[in-house]
Design an enzyme around this catalytic site. Structure first.
Site, short mmCIF file in Angstrom:
data_model
loop_
_atom_site.label_atom_id
_atom_site.label_comp_id
_atom_site.label_asym_id
_atom_site.label_seq_id
_atom_site.Cartn_x
_atom_site.Cartn_y
_atom_site.Cartn_z
N LYS B 61 0.83 -1.21 0.00
CA LYS B 61 0.00 0.00 0.00
C LYS B 61 0.87 1.26 0.00
O LYS B 61 0.57 2.24 -0.68
CB LYS B 61 -0.94 -0.02 1.20
CG LYS B 61 -2.03 -1.09 1.10
CD LYS B 61 -2.76 -1.35 2.41
CE LYS B 61 -3.70 -2.55 2.25
NZ LYS B 61 -4.28 -2.99 3.55
N GLN B 105 -5.20 -2.25 10.10
CA GLN B 105 -4.88 -3.52 9.48
C GLN B 105 -5.38 -4.65 10.39
O GLN B 105 -5.00 -4.74 11.55
CB GLN B 105 -3.35 -3.60 9.30
CG GLN B 105 -2.88 -4.70 8.37
CD GLN B 105 -3.18 -4.38 6.90
OE1 GLN B 105 -3.14 -3.23 6.49
NE2 GLN B 105 -3.52 -5.41 6.13
N ASP B 130 -11.93 1.98 4.23
CA ASP B 130 -12.13 0.53 4.10
C ASP B 130 -13.62 0.18 4.14
O ASP B 130 -14.00 -0.95 3.85
CB ASP B 130 -11.41 -0.21 5.24
CG ASP B 130 -10.14 -0.91 4.77
OD1 ASP B 130 -9.96 -1.02 3.54
OD2 ASP B 130 -9.36 -1.36 5.62
#
Lengths: 934, 934
Positions: B61, B105, B130
């Site tokens: 990322k 994460q 997200d």
């Protein structure tokens, strides 16, 4: 594999099942009502427009609710309702503590554009008994914690399947329909039950083939009898959520209801099937009521189940400055803290992200919850440096809350801004036992002191202005202006009643009555109400006012006090609700008139305005400690001319919030001879609350001073006696500690001594204090090092306190308020101070006579005495005896509800030193950080 | 029906597709950066613990982000992180305006118990790129508005299917796996695309048979090569989300990655398939970056798209009292109002539910957005009753916002509490054009005036305390105390610099330097800094302080002003940011020393503390009108000794919020000769903002008075001239209106006259005013009845104003500040007032000389003149001429930045009448309702 064609499907009788559930709910509601007399679940149904089907459903819900003891209110809005009006109604219902569930009947029938999804999201999560909010649906769909409420029809479907004993795990369920209300959520519930789930809908190609594969079919598509028997896999379980009217000439209404499944053919193939009507429908209503009852139970009867996340400390050595420690810690958002300890969102008024006021309505919601244990922290007679009472209060709660994981709230006083910028600095505790953010605590907080200043000074201005206008006008002119609107105001009517004039029409008063009504005839020499500022301004200690020519030489000598010395502060601290506060404000006596009668704030017509100015001050402010445990900051009256304790309201709310097994730790100002005595005899008398234990803070340093050690002076280094072991001085000084312990025991409350340990203290010194304390009647005496170590440093103390509150306690007051004023004063001086007696000096005698004549004998006594000795003489250390306390003057705070005898001169206005604290205070323009407070 | 075994599946190349998407994003970021130089998207990745797979994903990322110009910051926390610490980090990132996307994460790798779902819900909705929050997932699952962000892997799957041209509607999609991250949300996206969706998982019986039915298979189960080619229906489209490492001895790493589908066998059967790696994986990262760029674009470049829901008015006749009207309307929650007008949650500090402060950080976020149109509302020379300027300001914004549906914000001054409880009553507008809740507006609001009072009085106390300490100590003693910590404070170092002493070590000063540093030598006769209270307290107009023996006979005659007369109020109104406010505070001149040099707040060491006390006052307070349009309330300086306008900061924020096509309506105090002139020459000069139009409020009543009508006295009935048509008086009085119009035109700004219509006004009278106004240069003159009718009553006015701002405008100031003080005064008197000239009286001449010597020549001029006439004589009505304005005195507000010449006596402390407003004010103890304010 061959099918027994004779076997018909089991009929899943939803009506019967719903009726059983309703009966259980009815019994549950009755049982809860027996336990909690004001338990009354309420469901609010909001309907926009006039759809007939909605009206039918609503009627069913109302009837079913009434049957089991759930109040159902129907808020029926016209179809012209705007989204703002609908929103306003929902927000009002969110805030209404008597409403426990809110549903918006969909579809909305409105000519205005209203976003249905946004509307459903307005309902507070705690009241969303339909479970339709995005958050509840999201929780339902995620693998993780379950939402508080499920949508009712899906929940009903699952309940039927459960009752039927249908195995779901690993089976294939086909849901026909993907609506928000039924299809989607039932699919999620089936998935949670480990079924393999297929969702079909209007765009599905070959629906029949999908249905044919299903072990369980849930039909929620709204098409009459769409699904036929031959679509089904033999032995399938069929749940039919459809309710569709179709024409039927045989019925009176011309129609009958059918489901989405062709019942007659389906029951030949299925192993079990719900009928329509009488299947899912009744369960939907029962599930809704179940959710409402569950919500109401949570609301009224929740135990104090906290979900507190403590903040971790990163201890540094040497211990940095208070503001450095405080700035290094990131507080929780106060909204999070509030939810962790069970305060509902609508019980909170946020002031930024770190402070919030808590509404008094919480007392009503929690009134059936038993109170927690009530601990007062008091101190031995201190040195001028202070012995760490506030720090111990904070440290003890950090230990109870963050280390022992018990429910605990600290109740602290709000500090004045004067000392913050003057000599003393902040008052948020110290070291690793502080309230954060400390700059918020020490500055404006939520404006309570400013509101008191404004109210106090409005009353003061009213006194002088009234004397001026009375002096310059005739009775008639005065009266004409006072009743300018040809109508008495509410407060004027009360004044008339007090004067014995039973009239309501201004035109009917006699000349004599007009004069009596219009003239307060204040005797300027008797005025006791002073102006205030929350600043250390020594030049306002004595002033002459009214020297402008516009005031026509009506000068007067008077003074400013610091704001926290205002009687309004004492009123705030002692009030029990808004009505009580208003009554106290009406009773405030500001002076006597020329006939010796008391003149009140009511007589000046200003008591209502005082209440309006102080309306938000009644709500305590929620903050947190360094370790993220809750703190209430509320009120901060002087400890000499007032009672020096934080508010009754904060303590009351805290006692409910912590619950039966929790703790409220509140601090009493000055030494225990003053603060603790007033805590019991004034504050507990007014509140009716029973204390569970006293924590008495002592230091080796102060006890050595009481044993004859050298003078302790702020700013100068300590003498060597204080830095080396000296058991002789310490042993002598323990007499001070012993008398405080004996005093506390007179109130029937167990005492734990907290030895606030300094680095120079030796183990032998600590052991000596402990031995003497226990011998004197303390249940324990424990060292604590919270200043350096946070809650961990006060763990042993917290354990001792937690043990002490389990001991039997028989709280009793020291004196009866109906005894003569002199006798009450004497009792305190003898029993608490160890005096031989008192001497009432002439001014005091005159004032006692006046107050007795004015009807104020039965007020409790608030001694205004030095805090540096048990006696009136600050130089008498240890446990002096053989002295007589001179009572020089007696004053009255009639609104607050006490008389305060003066044993000496009490300064009510501190000054600024040559180099005040403010020299170091600065604001970082870039980051907004405050530096230099300590 | 027969299958062509030679045809292999199309490979869906995710890598290539992702690369194209990233290239597009890179170009987009570059384009936005070209347009908005500070545009810099930032993604914050929060990782707890050290999972290797997480580290790999994060590296990908970061690399991909850097490539396209997205900053990716990696917040790597140890696995000992507590949930409170994780929460604190997320909240900090939520509040960080440079961060536009936050991802946590998962799975979390922590030894502490952390609730993953609760953690994801902490991310602010606007940054949840997200899309994992319950609210976003709920929105995804509901049929209704879409969430702002989708989970990235599901979004990538859909993008691949879209690119491949796969038909979804009516097709059967089988999703294998039900995780929160992939399975569940991809099922929802497929459902939204009208596929029939089956969700299979670990508990599914006979998975193969389900897969066999699928037209589209999405595999997200995490089992290597679980799904074989022979499980597939020929021609199926296969999306493989699995990324599983399996041992492979041929690889250097000893392993290789495979999907959940056995690729080699599947590609023989499927019509299209994604490879692993190189399929869904790269798309996931690309989709994440797409969401971050989208979020950053919303954040930086959003146009002012408001979503305001007006509140409906229920007009009653006769028009009820102000507080009755205000109480009958339910305001929106201020948090909702803020979100409607594009204020982010972290830009708001709530004060309860009806008021909120707006943080200055919003100016940085919106700095590229063009300003809206800037309208000032001024009035003709008023009668003592006032001509409805505030009401017109509020009514005009209700019309623009709720009726014409344009973006508009009203900027109002905060009223003093003095008049509220004295004679005037509240100041929230009137009738159906009010700010609500009016009692909040009129009481403490968000505490700004209280903070000013506290700061003002700290400075005042510091002056007298310093003089006292200087008088009672030697140079050395004084110096010893001032540098007690053996270190100069920051402010002391600045003072040293100003004194030309270039030293930092206290030990190195010479005796002379010590004396110069330690002694301010304040000349008591020159002290201009007064104490303040926010109460009408006439007895404080002239007082003697310091009469207590503790002050050793150092008495002084001084006065209290009302708080809003404090220079700190003018500073707040004129400041442009916190750094500027601090500098202004340092510059405040409180007196001259015995050598005639200015003594400042910096010299007293208190300017940092003033800034700390006023740190929250710089944020304007957001409230709303009766019709739910936004209002900023901020600052409220006097209009004679100060400039009488609300704050520059509120106007600046408002101009950004409304955007290019929106309006900000701000009010100038008193008549336009004072308020408007100061708005232009002082406020606009300081802010650099360019006004777009003037709205000049006139009434028939006031114009008749200017034409020679009888005196208008508050409390007495109006004379008949004012109740009957009288074109003669009116015609004469129009001279006043004409001169105000001409004056406004001198600044180059278009003028619209608003005729605030009363019921007795006739059409002929209105027509006459209109004719004369247009002849004098107004672009229009329009009647308005907002008091009785709300925004609808000011629709025509709003239309006229909206038209006027489109006209060319060439704003220019009236004078150059560098001209001599006398010349600037003369320019204003001649050009604005119509005077023949000015006469500088001796005291004024002396002060002008002093200020010139002290370096204060170049400050703008703030005339302290009566508002009841163009001239200095309140009796001269209409448009007087042939007079000379006497300048009696000149004073300086150096911190605020202006000189104020006095043309007469200005009262800075109002008094209470015999029957003050407070008689009617009361609080309902039950409901909390306030009555009696008006």
């Amino acid at each position: 594999l061959s099918r027994d064609t004779c076997r018909m499907a089991t009929v899943l009788d939803g009506k019967q099942q719903a009726s059983e559930i309703r009966a259980d709910l009815k019994a549950k509601v009755a049982a809860l009502q027996a336990q909690h007399p004001h338990f009354k679940p309420q469901l609010a149904i909001v309907q926009v427009g006039g759809r007939e089907d909605s009206a039918v459903y609503i009627r069913m819900k109302i009837r079913a609710g009434e049957e089991i003891g759930v109040k159902v209110t129907h808020h029926h809005l016209p179809n012209t309702t705007t989204s703002a009006e609908l929103r306003a109604l929902i927000e009002r219902l969110n805030d209404d503590a008597t409403v426990h569930g809110i549903i918006v009947q969909v579809p909305l029938d409105s000519v205005e554009p209203i976003d249905e999804a946004a509307t459903l999201n307005l309902i507070s999560q705690a009241k969303d008994v339909d479970g339709f909010s995005s958050e509840h649906i999201g929780d339902l769909c995620k693998r993780g914690p379950l939402p508080a409420f499920y949508p009712c029809t899906p929940k009903g479907c699952m309940r039927i399947l459960e009752k039927a004993g249908t195995q779901l795990a690993g089976k294939h369920a086909v849901v026909v329909g993907r609506s928000n209300i039924v299809g989607q959520p039932v699919a999620q519930l089936l998935l949670r039950a480990n079924a393999t789930v297929t969702i079909c809908h209007s765009r599905t190609a070959d629906l029949k083939s999908h249905v044919k594969m299903a072990d369980i079919v849930v039909a929620a598509v709204g098409v009459p009898e769409l699904i036929k028997g031959d679509w089904l896999k033999p032995g399938a379980v069929v749940i039919d959520c459809g309710i569709n009217p179709i024409p039927d000439a045989t019925k009176k209404s011309g129609q009958r209801l059918v489901g989405d499944v062709e019942y007659d053919s389906a029951k030949e193939v299925a192993s079990a099937i719900t009928p329509v009507p009488g299947g899912v429908g009744p369960l939907t209503v029962a599930m809704l009521l179940e959710s409402v009852v569950q919500s109401a139970e949570t609301f009224y009867c929740s135990s104090a189940d906290w979900n507190l996340t403590p903040l971790k400390l990163k201890l540094e050595r040497p211990v940095p400055s208070d503001i450095e420690i405080a700035s290094a810690q990131t507080p929780k958002k106060v909204s999070l803290l509030a939810s962790e300890i069970g305060i509902l969102p609508n019980e909170l008024d946020l002031y930024g992200t770190d402070k919030a006021k808590v509404k008094l309505s919480i007392l009503n919601r929690l009134k059936n919850r038993p109170d927690g244990k009530y601990i007062v922290v008091a101190g031995i007679t201190p040195t001028p440096l202070g012995e760490g009472k506030s720090t111990t209060t904070v440290g003890l709660t950090q230990a109870l809350g963050a280390v022992l994981r018990r429910n605990v709230i600290a109740c602290l006083r709000q500090p004045s801004q004067g000392p913050t910028f003057g000599i003393k600095g902040g008052a948020a505790g110290g070291g690793y036992a502080q309230v954060i953010p400390m700059e918020e605590f020490n500055l404006h907080l939520t404006g309570d002191i400013h509101a008191i200043t404004a109210a106090n000074n409005l009353l003061a201005a009213a006194i002088d202005a009234r004397m001026f206008h009375e002096a310059t006008q005739t009775d008639q002119a005065l009266y004409g202006r006072l009743v300018a609107k040809n109508k008495f105001s509410e407060l004027q009517l009360k004044r008339l009643q007090n004067l014995g004039i039973d009239k309501t029409d201004p035109a009917t008063l006699t000349e004599d009555e007009i004069a009596r009504f219009s003239r307060l005839n204040i005797d300027p020499d008797t005025i006791t109400w002073q102006r205030v500022v929350d600043t250390n301004d020594r030049f306002l200690r004595k002033i002459t006012i009214g020297q402008s020519p516009t005031e026509k030489d009506k000068t007067r000598v008077t003074q400013f006090d610091i704001s926290v010395a205002s009687e309004l502060m004492a009123i705030l601290a002692l009030t029990t609700d808004v009505a009580d506060m208003k009554e106290r404000m009406e009773r405030i006596v500001v002076a006597s008139d020329k006939d010796g009668k008391p003149v009140t704030a009511l007589d000046l017509g200003v008591s209502g305005a005082l209440a309006v100015l102080m309306k938000d001050t009644v709500m305590p402010t929620l903050m947190q400690t360094m370790e993220g445990t809750p703190v209430f900051v509320h009120a901060g009256p002087f400890a000499n001319i007032a009672h020096g304790n934080s508010s009754i309201l904060a303590d009351k709310i805290a006692l409910k919030l912590v619950g039966e097994d929790g703790f409220v730790v509140t601090e009493a100002g000055f030494g225990a001879d003053i603060g603790m005595e007033k805590f019991f005899n004034i504050k507990c008398r007014a509140s009716g609350l029973k204390p569970s234990a006293v924590t008495l803070v002592a230091t080796v340093r102060a006890l050595k001073m009481h044993g004859g050690g050298p003078t302790v002076t702020p700013g100068l280094p300590l003498a060597k006696e204080y830095k080396e072991e000296n058991l002789e001085l310490l042993g002598k000084g323990c007499s001070n500690l012993e008398r405080h312990i004996t005093n506390a025991c007179k109130f029937g409350v167990p005492v734990v001594v907290a030895i606030n340990r300094f680095s120079d203290d030796t183990d032998a010194e600590i052991a000596l204090i402990r031995e003497r304390a226990i011998a004197a009647g303390a249940v324990d005496a424990v060292c604590a090092s919270h200043w350096a170590d946070g809650g961990a440093g006060a763990k042993e103390l917290a354990e001792a306190v937690a043990k002490a509150v389990t001991l039997p306690s028989e709280f009793k007051l020291l004196y009866d308020v109906q005894k003569p004023i002199e006798e009450k004063i004497e009792t305190i001086c003898k029993e608490m101070y160890g005096a031989d007696g008192i001497e009432i000096l002439p001014l005091a005698a005159e004032k006692i006579a006046r107050y007795r004549a004015q009807g104020f004998n039965d007020l409790p006594i608030c001694m205004a005495k030095t805090h540096l000795s048990f006696s009136h003489d600050p130089l008498l250390k240890g446990a002096p005896s053989g002295f007589t306390v001179p009572i020089r003057d007696v004053r009255a705070s009639v609104g607050a509800g006490f008389l305060y005898p003066l044993c000496g001169t009490m300064s009510t206005m501190p000054g600024l030193p040559t180099r005040p604290c403010f020299y170091d205070v600065d604001l970082d323009a870039e980051t907004g950080a405050v530096s230099g407070l300590f």
